[in-house]
Design an enzyme around this catalytic site. Structure first.
Site, PDB file in Angstrom:
ATOM      1  CB  CYS A  37      -1.043   0.018   1.348  1.00 60.53           C
ATOM      2  SG  CYS A  37      -1.914   1.375   1.547  1.00 60.53           S
ATOM      3  N   GLY A  38       0.270   2.239  -0.406  1.00 59.80           N
ATOM      4  CA  GLY A  38       1.069   3.605  -0.373  1.00 59.80           C
ATOM      5  C   GLY A  38       1.351   4.049   1.027  1.00 59.80           C
TER       6      GLY A  38
END
Length: 162
Positions: A37-38
């Site tokens: 995930c970012g």
């Protein structure tokens, strides 16, 4: 903290049965996490909070979730290895859970009910939504995925200084 929330069974990545009752009297920071995930670099900040505050009574609890963009595809072993190798994670990590929908883990259903999101919605919008649980009152405070772990320090200090 409501007795029922303390009794909800959870399973660690290593297969150990736990409940929040095992952490009674501690401030809890419960986070749905993901490895791709970012926001994944927040693992570093969560680990720092754990290291800085665990002796004073904070427990960080990570719950991997694959519901958002399939960003946590790994199994328990892969998740544990990734978190340790890339971020030195030593706080407790649990088996992968769902946080929304009919299959939502009972812990996240209870947290969302205790601390609804913006406009009263209970749905978790993305990985790294954070819930800080007051050990004295059981009050739950919810933080957005974009809220960096360090931004919680003032609230953590307030809980631990009572």
């Amino acid at each position: 903290m409501a007795g029922s929330m303390l009794d909800i069974p959870c399973v660690t990545l290593g297969g150990e049965q736990k409940t929040l009752g095992d952490f009674a009297g501690k401030a809890l920071l419960v986070v749905n996490t993901a490895s791709q995930c970012g926001f994944t670099p927040q693992y570093k900040g969560l680990e720092q909070l754990w290291r800085d505050y665990r002796a004073r009574g904070l427990v960080v609890l990570g719950f991997p979730c694959n519901q958002f963009g399939k960003q946590e595809p790994g199994d328990a072993r892969e998740i544990a290895q990734f978190c340790e190798a890339n971020f030195g994670v030593s706080f407790p990590l649990f088996r992968k859970v769902e946080v929304n929908g009919p299959g939502a883990h009972p812990l996240f259903a209870a947290l969302k009910q205790s601390a609804p999101g913006l406009f009263g919605t209970q749905k978790i919008k993305w990985n790294f939504t954070k819930f800080l649980v007051d050990p004295a009152s059981g009050k739950v405070t919810r933080y957005a995925p974009s809220t960096k772990p360090q931004a919680l320090e003032a609230d953590i200090e307030r809980l631990l200084s009572r």
